[in-house]
Design a protein around this motif. Structure first.
Motif, mmCIF file in Angstrom:
data_model
loop_
_atom_site.group_PDB
_atom_site.id
_atom_site.type_symbol
_atom_site.label_atom_id
_atom_site.label_comp_id
_atom_site.label_asym_id
_atom_site.label_seq_id
_atom_site.Cartn_x
_atom_site.Cartn_y
_atom_site.Cartn_z
ATOM 1 N N PHE A 86 -11.000 -4.855 20.485
ATOM 2 C CA PHE A 86 -10.664 -3.568 19.883
ATOM 3 C C PHE A 86 -9.297 -3.090 20.381
ATOM 4 C CE2 PHE A 86 -10.783 1.132 20.084
ATOM 5 C CZ PHE A 86 -10.722 1.363 18.716
ATOM 6 N N ASN A 102 -5.807 -2.815 18.322
ATOM 7 C CA ASN A 102 -5.285 -1.460 18.184
ATOM 8 C C ASN A 102 -3.843 -1.401 18.689
ATOM 9 O OD1 ASN A 102 -5.039 1.515 18.741
ATOM 10 N ND2 ASN A 102 -7.048 1.370 17.764
ATOM 11 N N LEU A 127 -14.862 -8.001 15.085
ATOM 12 C CA LEU A 127 -15.452 -7.037 16.025
ATOM 13 C C LEU A 127 -16.949 -6.928 15.743
ATOM 14 C CD1 LEU A 127 -14.465 -4.976 18.258
ATOM 15 C CD2 LEU A 127 -14.499 -3.241 16.461
ATOM 16 N N ASN A 136 -8.214 8.767 21.496
ATOM 17 C CA ASN A 136 -8.588 7.793 20.454
ATOM 18 C C ASN A 136 -7.383 6.978 20.018
ATOM 19 O OD1 ASN A 136 -7.458 8.812 17.853
ATOM 20 N ND2 ASN A 136 -8.720 10.593 18.321
ATOM 21 N N GLY A 156 -5.794 6.647 17.581
ATOM 22 C CA GLY A 156 -4.784 7.251 16.723
ATOM 23 C C GLY A 156 -3.814 8.138 17.467
ATOM 24 N N HIS A 161 -8.482 1.725 6.875
ATOM 25 C CA HIS A 161 -8.961 2.361 8.106
ATOM 26 C C HIS A 161 -10.234 3.151 7.828
ATOM 27 C CE1 HIS A 161 -9.049 5.643 11.162
ATOM 28 N NE2 HIS A 161 -8.759 4.652 11.973
ATOM 29 N N VAL A 190 -13.698 2.591 9.791
ATOM 30 C CA VAL A 190 -14.516 3.758 10.187
ATOM 31 C C VAL A 190 -15.913 3.630 9.582
ATOM 32 C CG1 VAL A 190 -14.741 6.282 10.061
ATOM 33 C CG2 VAL A 190 -12.496 5.243 10.475
ATOM 34 N N PHE A 222 -17.828 0.568 11.439
ATOM 35 C CA PHE A 222 -18.068 0.602 12.882
ATOM 36 C C PHE A 222 -18.553 1.957 13.396
ATOM 37 C CE2 PHE A 222 -15.078 -2.920 12.257
ATOM 38 C CZ PHE A 222 -15.822 -3.937 12.849
ATOM 39 N N THR A 257 -18.206 11.573 18.336
ATOM 40 C CA THR A 257 -16.783 11.450 18.028
ATOM 41 C C THR A 257 -15.953 11.625 19.286
ATOM 42 O OG1 THR A 257 -16.586 13.812 17.562
ATOM 43 C CG2 THR A 257 -17.169 12.389 15.724
ATOM 44 N N THR A 258 -14.773 11.043 19.273
ATOM 45 C CA THR A 258 -13.923 11.187 20.455
ATOM 46 C C THR A 258 -13.340 12.593 20.526
ATOM 47 O OG1 THR A 258 -12.032 10.403 19.214
ATOM 48 C CG2 THR A 258 -13.255 8.764 20.446
ATOM 49 N N SER A 259 -13.141 13.215 19.353
ATOM 50 C CA SER A 259 -12.497 14.523 19.372
ATOM 51 C C SER A 259 -13.488 15.648 19.604
ATOM 52 C CB SER A 259 -11.740 14.745 18.066
ATOM 53 O OG SER A 259 -12.593 14.524 16.977
ATOM 54 N N LEU A 262 -6.912 12.836 5.195
ATOM 55 C CA LEU A 262 -5.711 12.080 5.580
ATOM 56 C C LEU A 262 -5.539 10.851 4.697
ATOM 57 C CD1 LEU A 262 -6.000 12.228 9.459
ATOM 58 C CD2 LEU A 262 -4.047 13.001 8.119
ATOM 59 N N ARG A 304 -2.362 10.052 2.154
ATOM 60 C CA ARG A 304 -1.576 8.808 2.239
ATOM 61 C C ARG A 304 -1.691 7.977 0.961
ATOM 62 N NH1 ARG A 304 -3.848 8.436 8.308
ATOM 63 N NH2 ARG A 304 -2.205 9.665 9.274
HETATM 64 C C1 HEM Z 1 -12.800 -0.645 14.716
HETATM 65 C C2 HEM Z 1 -11.659 -0.086 14.392
HETATM 66 C C3 HEM Z 1 -11.452 1.406 14.293
HETATM 67 C C4 HEM Z 1 -12.353 2.410 14.185
HETATM 68 C C5 HEM Z 1 -13.855 2.327 14.153
HETATM 69 C C6 HEM Z 1 -11.597 3.652 14.138
HETATM 70 C C7 HEM Z 1 -12.182 4.903 14.056
HETATM 71 C C8 HEM Z 1 -11.484 6.090 14.099
HETATM 72 C C9 HEM Z 1 -12.083 7.387 14.154
HETATM 73 C C10 HEM Z 1 -13.586 7.683 14.165
HETATM 74 C C11 HEM Z 1 -11.085 8.295 14.217
HETATM 75 C C12 HEM Z 1 -11.242 9.804 14.342
HETATM 76 C C13 HEM Z 1 -11.340 10.130 15.833
HETATM 77 C C14 HEM Z 1 -11.879 11.504 16.100
HETATM 78 O O1 HEM Z 1 -11.229 12.476 15.704
HETATM 79 O O2 HEM Z 1 -12.956 11.609 16.707
HETATM 80 C C15 HEM Z 1 -9.842 7.576 14.158
HETATM 81 C C16 HEM Z 1 -8.609 8.146 14.158
HETATM 82 C C17 HEM Z 1 -7.451 7.443 14.036
HETATM 83 N N1 HEM Z 1 -7.302 6.073 14.086
HETATM 84 FE FE1 HEM Z 1 -8.786 4.724 14.091
HETATM 85 N N2 HEM Z 1 -10.269 3.368 14.190
HETATM 86 C C18 HEM Z 1 -10.133 2.012 14.293
HETATM 87 C C19 HEM Z 1 -8.961 1.310 14.407
HETATM 88 C C20 HEM Z 1 -7.714 1.869 14.328
HETATM 89 C C21 HEM Z 1 -6.487 1.143 14.396
HETATM 90 C C22 HEM Z 1 -6.345 -0.385 14.562
HETATM 91 C C23 HEM Z 1 -5.490 2.037 14.270
HETATM 92 C C24 HEM Z 1 -4.009 1.702 14.279
HETATM 93 C C25 HEM Z 1 -3.173 2.263 15.084
HETATM 94 C C26 HEM Z 1 -6.084 3.353 14.140
HETATM 95 C C27 HEM Z 1 -5.410 4.534 13.963
HETATM 96 C C28 HEM Z 1 -5.986 5.775 13.920
HETATM 97 C C29 HEM Z 1 -5.239 7.008 13.744
HETATM 98 C C30 HEM Z 1 -3.732 7.123 13.561
HETATM 99 C C31 HEM Z 1 -6.161 8.054 13.853
HETATM 100 C C32 HEM Z 1 -5.869 9.553 13.787
HETATM 101 C C33 HEM Z 1 -6.146 10.073 12.434
HETATM 102 C C34 HEM Z 1 -5.098 9.576 11.456
HETATM 103 O O3 HEM Z 1 -3.927 9.921 11.585
HETATM 104 O O4 HEM Z 1 -5.498 8.825 10.548
HETATM 105 N N3 HEM Z 1 -7.438 3.202 14.185
HETATM 106 N N4 HEM Z 1 -10.119 6.226 14.092
#
Ligand code: HEM
Length: 434
Positions: free
Chosen positions: A190, A194, A246, A273, A275, A362, A367, A370, A387-389, A403, A407
């Motif tokens: 992971f 990431n 994964l 997180n 992001g 994503h 999301v 997983f 959630t992490t937030s 979001l 996009r």
């Molecule tokens: C198994 C893979 C992934 C899962 C399950 C996942 C899940 C999530 C979740 C649940 C959030 C919201 C967090 C919260 O507010 O609690 C989030 C946010 C975010 N994740 Fe992931 N993520 C994954 C992989 C990635 C990867 C590879 C990237 C690339 C950099 C990424 C970029 C982001 C970004 C930028 C956000 C902030 C919201 C946004 O701007 O879209 N994530 N992700």
């Protein structure tokens, strides 16, 4: 009589007790010469703590995860692995107390940031194992760790907790060990994927930053745009591998729970997180698919600032002052369109399309697979702190969906989607064979 899961657990616990004796003792006498740091010298107390975090701490977490994973209810962590939890708490606390007493803080950003990551990992693991509980404790019982984290947070001008870059862009490897909670394959997978994506987003952001001084019609702008397109294609491909490789249960039950909010002193800080990087927002804003004057989007960026390293914060601020490429092209259209470089516009539209696909990937794939699907199988009582937030999962999913649709320039009236503008720009580009 122990069942097979019980016997497995007992064997693991015994193995771990053996490791406790073997691996903790030498730490007490750790010196600089035994444990050379390649980039800079820490004092011996921070070194001992760092060594513990990269070794014994990982072993304890991994053992506990293996034990929980064998349980029928994998989230029923109460009353399991008491010796390991106690060891984690006590050993970490002792080392942190030494650091707090003797720390030579404020030496460099890297030193303090590394130490904040280590204290943060300790606090995050204590929350994961129920040693601390934000819902139960009014203040963190980790008094020394809280004091050190707050001191470091203040010195760095950041949230006093671990953040995503502690695992990614600022994860120093020492003697072959990077910073991780466990040695589980899916933990590595992971974070490795990431981090690769974050570096690619940074590359795309860098190319986009370079366009403004050149202007939209420059031939080098086409080269920069082409590099952004190629980079986004790589992100799309990496996410496909992550989606395929994964393990859903391992991620959901053994990796994700370390990223919950926890208290530092009396204050709850949300989880870091993947992001928490400026680069994604730089791409959003310079392309112009999202706008900094949109309340929802602006509040998200504002909330993120304390979780970003200073260079990322500076980038985020800088890109808010940029005119977006989208606005630049629209201006040219409104002036009659004679100044538009069609190859550049065509590449920009290709990027917008690709960026939408990455966002959809994503949300709809990562999301969904997983987080959303495994959590739908949970009983209501286990839905807290998913959630992490911090907000309930449904609220986080809703925000992620908005979001994604920004996009994608989706056809939605309740968000400032650029669908209509996009259609106007697309109409200027001759169709293939047309
Ligand atoms: C198994 C893979 C992934 C899962 C399950 C996942 C899940 C999530 C979740 C649940 C959030 C919201 C967090 C919260 O507010 O609690 C989030 C946010 C975010 N994740 Fe992931 N993520 C994954 C992989 C990635 C990867 C590879 C990237 C690339 C950099 C990424 C970029 C982001 C970004 C930028 C956000 C902030 C919201 C946004 O701007 O879209 N994530 N992700």
């Amino acid at each position: 009589m122990l069942g097979s899961a019980g016997a497995f657990r007992e064997a693991l616990l015994q193995e771990n007790r053996r490791l406790t004796v073997a691996s903790v003792t030498p730490l007490r006498g750790a010196t600089r010469s035994k444990y050379p740091h390649p980039r800079y010298a820490m004092n011996r107390h921070s070194e001992a703590f760092d060594q513990w975090i990269r070794g014994r701490f990982v072993e304890l977490n991994t053992t506990l995860e293996e034990v929980y994973f064998q349980e029928e209810d994998r989230q029923a962590i109460e009353g399991v692995g008491g010796d390991e939890k106690r060891a984690l708490h006590d050993e970490g606390r002792e080392l942190i107390a030494e650091v707090l007493q003797h720390a030579d803080l404020h030496r460099s950003f890297d030193d303090d940031f590394d130490l904040l990551g280590n204290v943060g990992l300790y606090m995050g693991a204590c929350e994961r194992h129920g040693i601390t509980q934000i819902g139960r404790d009014a203040r963190s019982p980790l008094v020394e760790a809280s004091a050190l984290a707050m001191q470091l947070g203040a010195s760095l001008d950041m949230a006093p907790r671990f953040v995503a870059s502690h695992f990614g862009t600022h994860n120093r490897v020492v003697n072959g060990h990077g910073r991780r909670f466990t040695s589980l394959r899916d933990d590595d997978l992971f974070f490795d994927y990431n981090t690769r994506s974050v570096f690619l987003y940074k590359r795309a952001a860098e190319s986009l930053f370079r366009i403004r001084p050149l202007g939209l019609s420059h031939e080098f702008t086409l080269e920069l745009l082409t590099s952004v397109r190629d980079t986004l294609e790589k992100i799309l491909a990496l996410n496909k591998v992550l989606f395929r490789d994964l393990d859903v249960d391992r991620f959901f039950y053994s990796v994700r729970p370390y990223f919950k909010p926890y208290r530092v002193g009396s204050q709850v800080y949300r989880g870091g997180n993947g992001g928490d990087t400026a680069a994604v927002h730089v791409v959003d804003l310079i392309l112009g698919l999202c706008r900094a004057n949109h309340g929802f989007y602006a509040s998200m960026m504002h909330e993120k600032l304390p979780f970003l390293v200073p260079e990322d914060r500076a980038q985020l601020r800088a890109c808010m002052r940029h005119e977006s490429l989208f606005d630049g092209f629209m201006k040219q259209v409104n002036e009659g369109g004679s100044r538009i470089s069609l190859p550049n516009l065509k590449m920009f539209l290709e990027i917008c399309d690709l960026y939408g696909r990455v966002a959809a990937q994503h949300h709809d794939e990562l999301v969904n697979r997983f987080i959303e699907r495994p959590s739908s199988a949970l009983p209501q009582v286990r839905m807290e702190h998913l959630t992490t937030s911090g907000p309930p999962l449904s609220a986080v999913l809703n925000a992620l969906e908005r979001l994604r649709d920004l996009r994608l320039a989706a056809d939605r009236k309740d968000i400032p989607s650029r669908r209509q503008d996009l259609d106007r720009l697309k109409a200027l580009v001759p169709k293939p064979g047309g």
